[in-house]
Design a protein around this motif. Structure first.
Motif, PDB file in Angstrom:
ATOM      1  N   MET A   1       0.852  -1.166   0.000  1.00 50.87           N
ATOM      2  CA  MET A   1       0.000   0.000   0.000  1.00 50.87           C
ATOM      3  C   MET A   1       0.900   1.231   0.000  1.00 50.87           C
ATOM      4  N   PRO A   2       0.598   2.201  -0.823  1.00 48.91           N
ATOM      5  CA  PRO A   2       1.416   3.422  -0.809  1.00 48.91           C
ATOM      6  C   PRO A   2       1.268   4.143   0.531  1.00 48.91           C
ATOM      7  N   ILE A   3       2.343   4.747   0.958  1.00 44.76           N
ATOM      8  CA  ILE A   3       2.326   5.501   2.213  1.00 44.76           C
ATOM      9  C   ILE A   3       1.947   6.937   1.881  1.00 44.76           C
ATOM     10  N   ARG A   4       0.919   7.445   2.558  1.00 45.06           N
ATOM     11  CA  ARG A   4       0.494   8.825   2.329  1.00 45.06           C
ATOM     12  C   ARG A   4       1.596   9.773   2.772  1.00 45.06           C
ATOM     13  N   PRO A   5       1.810  10.847   2.029  1.00 48.89           N
ATOM     14  CA  PRO A   5       2.911  11.771   2.349  1.00 48.89           C
ATOM     15  C   PRO A   5       2.875  12.285   3.790  1.00 48.89           C
ATOM     16  N   GLU A   6       1.686  12.545   4.322  1.00 52.59           N
ATOM     17  CA  GLU A   6       1.586  13.077   5.685  1.00 52.59           C
ATOM     18  C   GLU A   6       1.952  12.033   6.744  1.00 52.59           C
ATOM     19  N   ASN A   7       2.008  10.750   6.347  1.00 53.27           N
ATOM     20  CA  ASN A   7       2.349   9.684   7.296  1.00 53.27           C
ATOM     21  C   ASN A   7       3.775   9.167   7.146  1.00 53.27           C
ATOM     22  N   ARG A   8       4.511   9.633   6.154  1.00 59.02           N
ATOM     23  CA  ARG A   8       5.861   9.123   5.911  1.00 59.02           C
ATOM     24  C   ARG A   8       6.752   9.232   7.145  1.00 59.02           C
ATOM     25  N   GLY A   9       6.655  10.305   7.869  1.00 58.13           N
ATOM     26  CA  GLY A   9       7.487  10.517   9.055  1.00 58.13           C
ATOM     27  C   GLY A   9       7.183   9.554  10.194  1.00 58.13           C
ATOM     28  N   ARG A  10       6.067   8.869  10.124  1.00 58.76           N
ATOM     29  CA  ARG A  10       5.685   7.934  11.186  1.00 58.76           C
ATOM     30  C   ARG A  10       6.356   6.571  11.029  1.00 58.76           C
ATOM     31  N   TYR A  11       6.878   6.289   9.850  1.00 59.10           N
ATOM     32  CA  TYR A  11       7.544   5.011   9.590  1.00 59.10           C
ATOM     33  C   TYR A  11       9.030   5.141   9.920  1.00 59.10           C
ATOM     34  N   PRO A  12       9.642   4.064  10.397  1.00 57.45           N
ATOM     35  CA  PRO A  12      11.081   4.123  10.677  1.00 57.45           C
ATOM     36  C   PRO A  12      11.879   4.257   9.375  1.00 57.45           C
ATOM     37  N   ALA A  13      13.086   4.773   9.496  1.00 58.81           N
ATOM     38  CA  ALA A  13      13.931   4.977   8.314  1.00 58.81           C
ATOM     39  C   ALA A  13      14.194   3.667   7.577  1.00 58.81           C
ATOM     40  N   ASP A  14      14.246   2.552   8.311  1.00 61.44           N
ATOM     41  CA  ASP A  14      14.533   1.262   7.677  1.00 61.44           C
ATOM     42  C   ASP A  14      13.261   0.485   7.302  1.00 61.44           C
ATOM     43  N   TRP A  15      12.127   1.185   7.131  1.00 61.57           N
ATOM     44  CA  TRP A  15      10.869   0.525   6.787  1.00 61.57           C
ATOM     45  C   TRP A  15      10.976  -0.319   5.509  1.00 61.57           C
ATOM     46  N   PRO A  16      11.642   0.157   4.438  1.00 58.16           N
ATOM     47  CA  PRO A  16      11.737  -0.693   3.236  1.00 58.16           C
ATOM     48  C   PRO A  16      12.389  -2.049   3.528  1.00 58.16           C
ATOM     49  N   GLN A  17      13.406  -2.063   4.366  1.00 58.23           N
ATOM     50  CA  GLN A  17      14.063  -3.330   4.702  1.00 58.23           C
ATOM     51  C   GLN A  17      13.166  -4.204   5.586  1.00 58.23           C
ATOM     52  N   ILE A  18      12.479  -3.579   6.540  1.00 59.96           N
ATOM     53  CA  ILE A  18      11.559  -4.331   7.410  1.00 59.96           C
ATOM     54  C   ILE A  18      10.465  -4.976   6.562  1.00 59.96           C
ATOM     55  N   SER A  19       9.859  -4.181   5.679  1.00 62.39           N
ATOM     56  CA  SER A  19       8.775  -4.669   4.825  1.00 62.39           C
ATOM     57  C   SER A  19       9.264  -5.802   3.922  1.00 62.39           C
ATOM     58  N   LEU A  20      10.403  -5.619   3.302  1.00 67.77           N
ATOM     59  CA  LEU A  20      10.957  -6.644   2.420  1.00 67.77           C
ATOM     60  C   LEU A  20      11.227  -7.941   3.189  1.00 67.77           C
ATOM     61  N   GLY A  21      11.749  -7.803   4.405  1.00 74.80           N
ATOM     62  CA  GLY A  21      12.018  -8.983   5.229  1.00 74.80           C
ATOM     63  C   GLY A  21      10.755  -9.761   5.564  1.00 74.80           C
ATOM     64  N   ILE A  22       9.684  -9.058   5.867  1.00 71.74           N
ATOM     65  CA  ILE A  22       8.407  -9.715   6.189  1.00 71.74           C
ATOM     66  C   ILE A  22       7.853 -10.397   4.935  1.00 71.74           C
ATOM     67  N   ARG A  23       7.833  -9.676   3.809  1.00 71.36           N
ATOM     68  CA  ARG A  23       7.224 -10.201   2.581  1.00 71.36           C
ATOM     69  C   ARG A  23       7.998 -11.367   1.975  1.00 71.36           C
ATOM     70  N   THR A  24       9.323 -11.238   1.909  1.00 73.90           N
ATOM     71  CA  THR A  24      10.103 -12.275   1.226  1.00 73.90           C
ATOM     72  C   THR A  24      10.650 -13.332   2.173  1.00 73.90           C
ATOM     73  N   GLY A  25      11.011 -12.939   3.392  1.00 68.62           N
ATOM     74  CA  GLY A  25      11.571 -13.894   4.345  1.00 68.62           C
ATOM     75  C   GLY A  25      10.499 -14.710   5.027  1.00 68.62           C
ATOM     76  N   ARG A  26       9.830 -14.100   5.987  1.00 69.01           N
ATOM     77  CA  ARG A  26       8.850 -14.824   6.789  1.00 69.01           C
ATOM     78  C   ARG A  26       7.682 -15.351   5.959  1.00 69.01           C
ATOM     79  N   ALA A  27       7.126 -14.515   5.059  1.00 68.97           N
ATOM     80  CA  ALA A  27       5.937 -14.918   4.291  1.00 68.97           C
ATOM     81  C   ALA A  27       6.292 -15.709   3.042  1.00 68.97           C
TER      82      ALA A  27
END
Length: 180
Positions: A1-27
């Motif tokens: 899901m795209p992250i809304r611009p006003e919410n970008r600051g709420r995600y950690p800087a390493d969110w792309p790596q966290i997301s990739l790890g969940i999607r490709t590793g665990r799932a």
């Protein structure tokens, strides 16, 4: 899901790596939804695989990562679930309704419209017609309906007090036939 611009600051800087790890590793590239989405279209784990064709619709599957508590700051692996876009949208539907309603309400209030649930908090303007009646142009009967000064104007279905700023025909009538 795209992250809304006003919410970008709420995600950690390493969110792309966290997301990739969940999607490709665990799932392992497959939707992890076990029915939490509430779609009622699958029993057990959702069969959708990233890049494949979605069951039921045939659309291309895009695997996303959902925050189960809808809080982007909470990136604990137990709070994250790899979900196909269909499961993710269904899982977030109530949250989306609430945020959309809040966004619409904020836009209305920013435009100066009062919310019906808190209109009592706002002081209504003074409806006294005394200042308006002191003007000579207002002390003339309405040329449209003939109502007298200080009365509700029937040319406006009886909803407006005649004032110089509301009923300009009265000023025009005064200029043509001054009462004074």
């Amino acid at each position: 899901m795209p992250i809304r611009p006003e919410n970008r600051g709420r995600y950690p800087a390493d969110w792309p790596q966290i997301s990739l790890g969940i999607r490709t590793g665990r799932a392992a590239g497959r939707c992890e939804c076990l029915g939490e989405c509430g779609r009622g279209t699958h029993t057990g784990r959702c069969p959708n695989v990233n890049g494949g064709r979605a069951y039921g619709t045939g659309s291309r599957v895009v695997l996303t990562v959902a925050h189960l508590d809808h809080t982007p700051e909470n990136c604990d692996p137990g709070n994250l679930r790899a979900m196909c876009q269909g499961c993710h949208l269904h899982y977030d539907r109530d949250h989306h309704r609430q945020t959309a309603a809040a966004t619409r309400r904020a836009a209305r209030e920013a435009a100066g419209q009062l919310a019906l649930d808190n209109f009592q908090e706002h002081k209504m303007p003074d409806q006294s017609n005394a200042p308006a009646l002191s003007l000579p142009a207002i002390n003339t009967a309405c040329p449209a309906c003939g109502s007298q000064p200080g009365a509700l104007c029937t040319s406006h279905n009886g909803t407006r007090l005649r004032r110089d700023t509301v009923h300009q025909a009265r000023t025009a009538a005064h200029k043509q036939h001054p009462a004074i």
